[in-house]
Scaffold this motif. Structure first.
Motif, mmCIF file in Angstrom:
data_model
loop_
_atom_site.group_PDB
_atom_site.id
_atom_site.type_symbol
_atom_site.label_atom_id
_atom_site.label_comp_id
_atom_site.label_asym_id
_atom_site.label_seq_id
_atom_site.Cartn_x
_atom_site.Cartn_y
_atom_site.Cartn_z
ATOM 1 N N ALA A 1 55.764 17.740 4.568
ATOM 2 C CA ALA A 1 55.510 18.296 5.898
ATOM 3 C C ALA A 1 56.698 18.017 6.820
ATOM 4 N N ILE A 2 57.158 16.763 6.857
ATOM 5 C CA ILE A 2 58.353 16.372 7.603
ATOM 6 C C ILE A 2 59.269 15.607 6.655
ATOM 7 N N HIS A 3 60.540 16.027 6.573
ATOM 8 C CA HIS A 3 61.456 15.454 5.579
ATOM 9 C C HIS A 3 62.835 15.306 6.195
ATOM 10 N N CYS A 4 63.435 14.125 6.019
ATOM 11 C CA CYS A 4 64.781 13.901 6.529
ATOM 12 C C CYS A 4 65.585 13.107 5.518
ATOM 13 N N ALA A 5 66.826 13.528 5.323
ATOM 14 C CA ALA A 5 67.708 12.832 4.394
ATOM 15 C C ALA A 5 68.230 11.529 4.977
ATOM 16 N N SER A 6 67.993 11.292 6.271
ATOM 17 C CA SER A 6 68.394 10.046 6.915
ATOM 18 C C SER A 6 67.211 9.512 7.730
ATOM 19 N N ASP A 7 67.401 9.257 9.042
ATOM 20 C CA ASP A 7 66.394 8.562 9.848
ATOM 21 C C ASP A 7 65.444 9.514 10.557
ATOM 22 N N ILE A 8 64.189 9.075 10.694
ATOM 23 C CA ILE A 8 63.164 9.779 11.461
ATOM 24 C C ILE A 8 62.723 8.886 12.601
ATOM 25 N N HIS B 1 64.546 9.357 4.050
ATOM 26 C CA HIS B 1 65.390 8.630 3.097
ATOM 27 C C HIS B 1 66.079 7.443 3.763
ATOM 28 N N GLY B 2 66.091 7.450 5.094
ATOM 29 C CA GLY B 2 66.588 6.306 5.847
ATOM 30 C C GLY B 2 65.430 5.587 6.503
ATOM 31 N N ASP B 3 65.667 5.034 7.706
ATOM 32 C CA ASP B 3 64.615 4.328 8.436
ATOM 33 C C ASP B 3 63.653 5.326 9.070
ATOM 34 N N GLU C 1 56.387 7.743 4.311
ATOM 35 C CA GLU C 1 57.292 7.059 3.398
ATOM 36 C C GLU C 1 58.653 6.851 4.062
ATOM 37 N N SER C 2 59.212 5.637 3.893
ATOM 38 C CA SER C 2 60.601 5.372 4.217
ATOM 39 C C SER C 2 61.256 4.763 2.991
ATOM 40 N N LYS C 3 62.451 5.252 2.666
ATOM 41 C CA LYS C 3 63.184 4.663 1.543
ATOM 42 C C LYS C 3 63.993 3.450 1.986
ATOM 43 N N LYS C 4 63.982 3.171 3.314
ATOM 44 C CA LYS C 4 64.628 1.963 3.827
ATOM 45 C C LYS C 4 63.598 1.119 4.585
ATOM 46 N N THR C 5 63.604 1.187 5.935
ATOM 47 C CA THR C 5 62.677 0.374 6.719
ATOM 48 C C THR C 5 61.690 1.261 7.466
#
Length: 227
Positions: free
Chosen positions: A169-176, A196-198, A216-220
């Protein structure tokens, strides 16, 4: 449109395209119009210092592309395609039907300040290669790809956003960053919010009705407030 300025568009065009190609700023004021391009993007910002799409109060506007693009320009990636920064605002309504790829696409950033915007897309609903920022308005997205997608930063600080997507639904290659607004999200086969970021949530009203993973966060992942 080969010079900067403020251009008002009204009426109906069944098979054509608005092209902006200038080094200056251009405001495209949609004031009750319907435009279909059967062979490519309906609006193509080929070049501009910055492009603005303004939705005139109390008007309904529709942009539709075709299922196949025959222009041969690989930069055309959505019903609205911008190769520079794009800002959409105004109190009117806009429906974008992306039958080929994305609904609204920018090689740079997309800002949505207000307006009543409906996007139907074969791939991503709204896709920015840089930053996607929504600060107001009502945005309804139905997408076979991601609903909202940004390659750099995704900020949602206001407005009411509804997404029904097949992919995220919402996707970002870096921070949201979410600091406000109302989000109603549903993904048929992927995540509700995926960064994929914070991922930082400071405020806002978030409802995720369907997804494989809600947030989901792939970092923090940081949640400071909101519902």
């Amino acid at each position: 449109i080969s010079k900067g300025g403020d251009f008002e568009v009204t009426g109906t065009l069944d098979d054509g395209q608005i092209v902006i190609d200038t080094e200056e700023k251009v405001k495209l004021r949609l004031s009750g119009m319907s435009l279909t391009n059967k062979n490519g993007s309906a609006v193509y910002v080929k070049n501009a210092d910055k492009a603005y799409i303004t939705l005139t109060d109390n008007t309904e506007n529709t942009l539709t592309d075709g299922e196949n693009y025959t222009s041969g320009d690989e930069n055309e990636k959505g019903c609205i395609t911008s190769r520079d920064n794009l800002e959409i605002k105004g109190s009117g309504s806009l429906t974008v039907n992306g039958n080929y790829n994305h609904g609204i696409f920018s090689s740079n950033s997309i800002e949505i300040g207000n307006g009543n915007i409906t996007v139907n897309a074969k791939n991503d609903g709204i896709h920015a290669n840089d930053t996607l920022a929504i600060s107001g308005g009502t945005v309804n997205v139905t997408a076979e790809g991601d609903g909202l997608q940004a390659e750099e930063i995704l900020d949602i600080s206001g407005g009411e956003v509804t997404v029904n997507s097949t992919d995220h639904a919402i996707h970002c290659a870096s921070d949201i960053n979410i600091t406000g607004g109302t989000l109603n999200l549903s993904s048929e086969s992927k995540k509700g919010i995926s960064g994929h970021g914070d991922v930082t949530i400071d405020d806002g009203d978030i409802t995720i009705t369907k997804s494989t993973e809600g947030i989901e966060s792939k970092k923090t992942l940081t949640i400071n407030g909101g519902d």
